[in-house]
Design a protein around this motif. Structure first.
Motif, short mmCIF file in Angstrom:
data_model
loop_
_atom_site.label_atom_id
_atom_site.label_comp_id
_atom_site.label_asym_id
_atom_site.label_seq_id
_atom_site.Cartn_x
_atom_site.Cartn_y
_atom_site.Cartn_z
N ALA A 1 -3.04 17.55 -3.35
CA ALA A 1 -2.86 18.99 -3.22
C ALA A 1 -3.31 19.69 -4.50
CB ALA A 1 -1.40 19.32 -2.92
N GLY A 2 -2.95 19.10 -5.65
CA GLY A 2 -3.39 19.67 -6.92
C GLY A 2 -4.89 19.60 -7.10
N ASP A 3 -5.50 18.48 -6.68
CA ASP A 3 -6.95 18.32 -6.81
C ASP A 3 -7.69 19.36 -5.96
OD1 ASP A 3 -6.58 16.19 -8.51
OD2 ASP A 3 -6.88 14.67 -6.96
N ILE B 1 0.87 -1.18 0.00
CA ILE B 1 0.00 0.00 0.00
C ILE B 1 0.90 1.22 0.00
CG2 ILE B 1 -1.72 1.32 1.29
CD1 ILE B 1 -2.74 -1.32 2.45
N VAL B 2 0.70 2.11 -0.97
CA VAL B 2 1.59 3.26 -1.16
C VAL B 2 0.75 4.53 -1.28
CG1 VAL B 2 3.33 4.31 -2.64
CG2 VAL B 2 3.29 1.84 -2.36
N SER B 3 1.22 5.60 -0.66
CA SER B 3 0.66 6.92 -0.93
C SER B 3 1.53 7.54 -2.02
CB SER B 3 0.69 7.77 0.34
OG SER B 3 0.09 9.02 0.11
N PRO B 4 1.04 7.61 -3.27
CA PRO B 4 1.90 7.97 -4.41
C PRO B 4 2.35 9.43 -4.35
CG PRO B 4 -0.39 7.83 -5.10
CD PRO B 4 -0.36 7.35 -3.69
N LEU B 5 3.49 9.69 -4.99
CA LEU B 5 4.08 11.02 -5.04
C LEU B 5 4.32 11.41 -6.49
CD1 LEU B 5 6.73 10.45 -2.23
CD2 LEU B 5 4.53 11.60 -1.99
N GLU B 6 4.15 12.69 -6.79
CA GLU B 6 4.36 13.17 -8.15
C GLU B 6 5.83 13.47 -8.40
OE1 GLU B 6 1.41 16.45 -8.57
OE2 GLU B 6 0.71 15.18 -10.20
N ALA B 7 6.19 13.52 -9.68
CA ALA B 7 7.60 13.71 -10.06
C ALA B 7 7.82 15.11 -10.60
CB ALA B 7 7.98 12.68 -11.13
N GLY B 8 7.51 16.13 -9.76
CA GLY B 8 7.65 17.50 -10.24
C GLY B 8 8.74 18.28 -9.54
N GLY B 9 9.07 19.46 -10.10
CA GLY B 9 9.98 20.41 -9.47
C GLY B 9 11.32 19.81 -9.12
N PRO B 10 11.84 20.13 -7.93
CA PRO B 10 13.17 19.64 -7.53
C PRO B 10 13.21 18.13 -7.31
CG PRO B 10 12.09 20.74 -5.69
CD PRO B 10 11.25 20.99 -6.90
N HIS B 11 12.03 17.52 -7.24
CA HIS B 11 11.96 16.07 -7.02
C HIS B 11 11.81 15.28 -8.34
CE1 HIS B 11 11.44 16.74 -2.69
NE2 HIS B 11 10.59 17.68 -3.01
N LEU C 1 -3.08 4.69 -2.09
CA LEU C 1 -4.01 5.15 -1.06
C LEU C 1 -3.83 6.65 -0.81
CD1 LEU C 1 -6.13 4.54 1.13
CD2 LEU C 1 -4.25 3.91 2.66
N ASP C 2 -4.96 7.34 -0.64
CA ASP C 2 -5.05 8.75 -0.27
C ASP C 2 -4.87 9.70 -1.45
OD1 ASP C 2 -5.17 10.91 1.84
OD2 ASP C 2 -3.20 11.33 1.00
N ARG C 3 -4.09 9.31 -2.44
CA ARG C 3 -3.84 10.19 -3.58
C ARG C 3 -4.05 9.42 -4.88
NH1 ARG C 3 1.80 11.84 -0.69
NH2 ARG C 3 0.91 13.19 0.92
N ARG C 4 -4.55 10.12 -5.87
CA ARG C 4 -4.76 9.49 -7.17
C ARG C 4 -3.43 9.20 -7.86
NH1 ARG C 4 -6.02 12.09 -10.99
NH2 ARG C 4 -5.68 14.19 -10.16
N SER C 5 -3.49 8.24 -8.76
CA SER C 5 -2.34 7.97 -9.62
C SER C 5 -2.86 7.71 -11.03
CB SER C 5 -1.55 6.75 -9.13
OG SER C 5 -0.56 6.38 -10.07
N ALA C 6 -2.06 8.12 -12.03
CA ALA C 6 -2.43 7.84 -13.42
C ALA C 6 -2.15 6.40 -13.81
CB ALA C 6 -1.67 8.79 -14.35
N MET C 7 -1.45 5.66 -12.95
CA MET C 7 -1.12 4.27 -13.28
C MET C 7 -2.37 3.38 -13.15
SD MET C 7 2.57 3.64 -11.50
CE MET C 7 3.90 4.82 -11.73
N PRO C 8 -2.46 2.35 -14.00
CA PRO C 8 -3.62 1.45 -13.95
C PRO C 8 -3.52 0.46 -12.80
CG PRO C 8 -2.11 0.72 -15.66
CD PRO C 8 -1.54 1.99 -15.10
N ALA C 9 -3.76 0.96 -11.59
CA ALA C 9 -3.67 0.12 -10.39
C ALA C 9 -4.85 0.43 -9.49
CB ALA C 9 -2.36 0.37 -9.65
#
Length: 349
Positions: free
Chosen positions: A197-199, A117-127, A151-159
């Protein structure tokens, strides 16, 4: 195990069924096995069982747990449900840092966990570089059909994924402040690596556009889901801005505490000088004076949906991925400045 079987007067197969719960055994037989286990001090060799079955019955959870009380509550509920289903949980804190998350997930997978179970993170900015590495690692798990749940955040991946409704709730909070006559409504923005946060920001921006509110970039304060950064940046906003926000939408509970400290430091009273509402209700929100108007996430429903989807994925690895959006609840209190009214839910329009 052979010694336990000899003392209990049963076969080693029966001992295995009792310990692994793989078949129903008569209560009196189970009791004999339990007594023999106590007498011998036998410890079930989980590592050997994992080698034999290619399963550890362990679920790993990777998210920012230590610094966020909301995540801590969520993990507690997940653990309770997993134990009830016969699984053990391992938790690793990602610090909401993609580089840490990538390392944590690699280490968890090396322990041959049965699901993740993962809370996904986006790949933006300095990260960006670390986020891209994390995305590749998670993408490989998706391609391999590994039991994975976001969990908790959306992801564009088909999971499989489970998350709270964000945009409409934040729209409703902003609209509620507009109903009280506020046009300069500030927004405290969360972590740049969190899709949630974006949503939430999208909901605020739609409300600003639909309701004709002041669309001033200076009204968006980047709190980065950090209590101390929020305090510093809001203190600067109210000390330096020529036309500061008369109301605030704070987009998570950690930043709400920072916002309240900043307003106190600037000698501004809630809601007399600045009205305040927040997404993400928290345990002490009704102990403040004034009590905080907030959107509450349904933690038990999030945990139940997450465990249900992940365990069903383990049972049916080839089924199509599913997404569950859990509704939020509006807790209307005093900090918005309009007095008490009874409502449940936030009107998005």
């Amino acid at each position: 195990m052979a010694e336990v079987a000899r003392i209990a007067g049963v076969s080693t197969t029966t001992v295995s069924h009792v310990l692994n719960k793989t078949r129903t055994v008569a209560p009196e037989t189970e009791e004999l096995v339990r007594l023999a286990v106590e007498r011998t001090g036998y410890r079930h060799n989980l590592a050997a069982r994992a080698l034999a079955t290619q399963s550890t019955d362990t679920i790993a959870v990777a998210m920012s747990v230590v610094t966020n009380p909301y995540f801590a509550e969520l993990v507690r509920d997940i653990d309770r449900l997993l134990r009830r289903a016969g699984y053990t949980m391992i938790v690793a804190d990602t610090n909401d840092d993609p580089a840490v998350a990538a390392d944590v997930i690699e280490n968890l997978l090396a322990r041959r966990v049965s699901g993740l179970i993962v809370s996904p993170l986006e790949a933006g900015g300095p990260h960006a570089a670390a986020g891209a590495e994390l995305a590749r690692a998670l993408g490989r798990l998706v391609d391999d059909n590994f039991p994975l749940l976001f969990l908790d955040r959306r992801s564009a991946m088909p999971a499989d994924q489970v998350y709270s409704e964000c945009a409409e709730s934040t729209y409703g909070l902003t609209a509620h402040l507009a109903e009280q006559g506020h046009t300069r409504i500030g927004y405290v923005l969360g972590s740049p690596v969190a899709t949630s946060a974006g949503d939430r920001l999208d909901g605020y921006r739609r409300a600003v556009a639909d309701l004709g509110l002041d669309d001033d970039p200076a009204l968006i304060i980047e709190g980065e889901s950090d209590e101390h950064l929020t305090e510093q940046r809001l203190t600067a906003h109210y000390s330096e801005a020529k036309s500061p926000a008369t109301a605030l939408v704070v987009s998570n509970n950690q930043m709400t505490l920072g916002a309240m400290r900043a307003l106190r430091k600037c000698r501004l009273k809630i809601p007399r000088d600045v009205a305040l509402v927040c997404y993400d209700d928290f345990e002490w929100a009704d102990l403040f004076d004034p009590q905080i108007t907030a959107i509450a996430q349904n933690v038990p429903a999030l945990a139940a949906s997450a465990v249900d989807l992940l365990l069903s994925r383990i049972e049916e690895p080839d089924r199509p991925p599913r997404s569950v959006t859990v509704p939020t609840e509006y807790h209307h209190r005093d900090s918005c400045g309009c007095g008490r009214r009874k409502h449940r839910g936030v009107s998005a329009r």
